[in-house]
Design an enzyme around this catalytic site. Structure first.
Site, mmCIF file in Angstrom:
data_model
loop_
_atom_site.group_PDB
_atom_site.id
_atom_site.type_symbol
_atom_site.label_atom_id
_atom_site.label_comp_id
_atom_site.label_asym_id
_atom_site.label_seq_id
_atom_site.Cartn_x
_atom_site.Cartn_y
_atom_site.Cartn_z
ATOM 1 C CG ASP A 69 -17.011 18.577 -1.095
ATOM 2 O OD1 ASP A 69 -16.839 17.490 -0.497
ATOM 3 O OD2 ASP A 69 -17.137 18.650 -2.339
ATOM 4 C CG ASP A 70 -14.216 15.491 2.131
ATOM 5 O OD1 ASP A 70 -14.883 14.787 1.365
ATOM 6 O OD2 ASP A 70 -14.275 15.415 3.368
ATOM 7 C CG ASN A 100 -1.601 1.303 1.481
ATOM 8 O OD1 ASN A 100 -1.801 2.079 0.561
ATOM 9 N ND2 ASN A 100 -1.955 1.567 2.723
ATOM 10 C CB SER A 134 -15.799 11.490 3.380
ATOM 11 O OG SER A 134 -15.525 12.240 2.215
ATOM 12 C CE1 TYR A 192 -13.254 11.122 -0.745
ATOM 13 C CE2 TYR A 192 -11.061 10.581 -1.506
ATOM 14 C CZ TYR A 192 -12.425 10.531 -1.672
ATOM 15 O OH TYR A 192 -12.962 9.880 -2.734
#
Length: 495
Positions: free
Chosen positions: A357-358, A113, A295, A254
């Site tokens: 919003d993010d 990852n 989110s 997020y």
């Protein structure tokens, strides 16, 4: 996930278990909780008394493992799994992880990852010395480095390889006799350890995956650490002493699920604090607060709580529409927004609306949201963003690698406001973000990476450096030179 940030994609999610009688199925459940971290492909490798079995494919987890016979072949009491979005390498099945390597002295599976900043130079060097790659993913590089090491043991070879690769990473390796996890020296990518009631150990990218399999959280894997899990339990080792927390702030903003904890900080609570701080920094008189699903809902709750303005459901998300980032053209992306989001006319008509919003990436989605609300009769539309303006690329595992896709890199807040046609626009300050998350590590920015907002990168950019600098205007390069001179990091990083 928020509509605007769906144009920007997370790296991947990993999950591993040691000591469970149905390890592959447990890994499936864990990966399901991490599906938001990668929707391009999925794979699982199991260990049955030293015999490794693997399966991988393109698509969502439920599609890849829709055949029960596949799961029945993944026998054993140990397994690792991976859900992928391509930050390095193409989207072919050859790049789907975990990779399964079969050597004369034992099989090894590997999942990753993150993103390596020195991938190209390492790969070129390895190929010049005879290495043959079976994928174009940066993940495979680690195994080549391990196998070419002159160290006497696998563990010493792994430590040497981890000191050679740069960037953001959380690795899982499954050998014939151990499950191994490792994190980069800055902790860009999270990795958590849990234990089940039957004694099985679990490693996962987020704690929400521990919860889904009823594993009790034990600890986070700290920067520069290796964890080795086998039948005797687990032990922690270190491959470097040069560590400094720089946890990806976008995980809190997020990418991570709101029910996850990262280094002890609950993601929902951090987002709610961002909303509270945003309300204090940029208040506006209005009739209601609306969060862009999903989110941004936590930040919207905080903004509403801090102001006393009602928190309403003014935007509805269709959960069954494909994510907009897969659309090949801007026109189709905008069509995806129209399919995905709807304004609730009965709620917003004639009202002054604050939209939370993010972030704003390209600005096209925010523009469409304002238009939707105006078409539904909103009297005023005020945009409030629960993070600072995105101005710089990320090279550690998020798909933002050029400034040209970031509207805030080239335009002022007022110019963005005019473009999206909002009555007002304001962003959370950088100090507000750092204090709202509250990581409080003894490191710059409280232990967070905030380079996407201010250009202060925690590490050298290696292979990305020259191309990135070439993409900047002379004024932008001059600004980054000032950033470097005033950097809170002690290394020679960008320029």
């Amino acid at each position: 996930m928020s509509a605007e940030l769906e144009d920007i994609n997370e790296e991947c999610g990993v999950f591993g278990v040691w000591g469970h009688s149905d390890a592959a199925r447990l890994t499936y459940f864990g990966l399901h909780a991490l599906q938001h971290r990668g929707q391009e492909g999925a794979g699982i490798v199991s260990n049955d008394h030293g015999q490794l079995h693997g399966y991988r494919g393109l698509g969502l987890l439920t599609k890849v493992f829709s055949n029960e016979q596949v799961m029945e072949r993944l026998t054993g009491n140990c397994a690792i799994g991976h859900v992928r979005y391509a930050t390095a390498g193409s989207g072919s099945v050859d790049n789907i992880q975990p990779f399964l390597f079969r050597f004369h002295d034992g099989d090894v599976a590997l999942a990753h990852n993150g993103n390596l900043t020195n991938c190209t130079s390492l790969r070129n060097s390895l190929e010049d010395n005879g290495a043959i790659f079976h994928s174009n993913s940066d993940t495979e590089i680690l195994m080549h480095l391990i196998r070419r090491s002159n160290k006497p043991t696998f563990m010493e070879g792994l430590k040497e390889a981890l000191r050679t690769v740069h960037g953001g990473f959380a690795y899982l390796l499954l050998t014939q006799d151990a499950l191994i996890g490792a994190t980069d020296p800055n902790g860009f990518r999270p990795l958590s350890l849990g234990r089940m009631q039957n004694g099985a150990y679990v490693l996962a990218s987020e704690t929400c995956a521990l919860d889904i399999v009823s594993a009790e959280f034990i600890r986070d894997i700290e920067p520069g650490e290796i964890i080795v899990i086998n039948d005797e339990g687990y032990r922690i080792e270190h491959y470097t002493d040069h560590v400094q927390h720089a946890v990806c702030s976008m995980e809190f903003i997020y990418f991570a699920r709101p029910d996850s904890n990262i280094y002890g900080i609950n993601v929902h609570s951090a987002r709610k604090r961002m909303g509270i701080r945003l309300a204090k920094e940029s208040p506006v008189d209005a009739d209601m607060v609306i969060g862009v699903p999903n989110s941004s809902l936590s930040a919207a709750a905080g903004f509403a709580e801090a102001t006393g303005i009602p928190n309403e459901m003014g935007l509805i998300k269709n959960q069954y529409v494909a994510r907009t980032f897969i659309q090949p053209t801007q026109e189709l992306r905008e069509q995806g927004v129209r399919m995905k989001l709807s304004a609730v006319r009965g709620v917003v008509a004639g009202k002054r609306v604050i939209v939370i919003d993010d972030s704003i990436v390209r600005g096209t989605t925010s523009k469409r949201i304002v238009q939707l609300l105006r078409e539904a009769g909103a009297k005023e539309v005020h945009m409030r963003i629960s993070s600072p303006p995105l101005k710089y690329p990320c090279f550690y595992g998020i798909d933002i690698q050029t400034t040209k896709e970031l509207i805030a890199a080239k335009h002022s807040v007022e110019e963005i406001r005019e473009y999206i046609n909002a009555d007002s626009l304001a962003f959370l300050s950088l100090d507000g973000l750092v204090e709202s998350i509250g990581l409080h590590k003894p490191a710059p920015y409280g232990g967070l990476c905030v380079a996407y907002f201010n250009g202060d990168y925690p590490t050298a950019l290696d292979d990305y450096r020259d191309e990135f600098l070439a993409s900047l205007t002379p004024q932008e390069r001059e600004h980054l030179q000032e950033v470097k001179q005033n950097s809170k990091y002690s290394h020679e990083s960008l320029i």
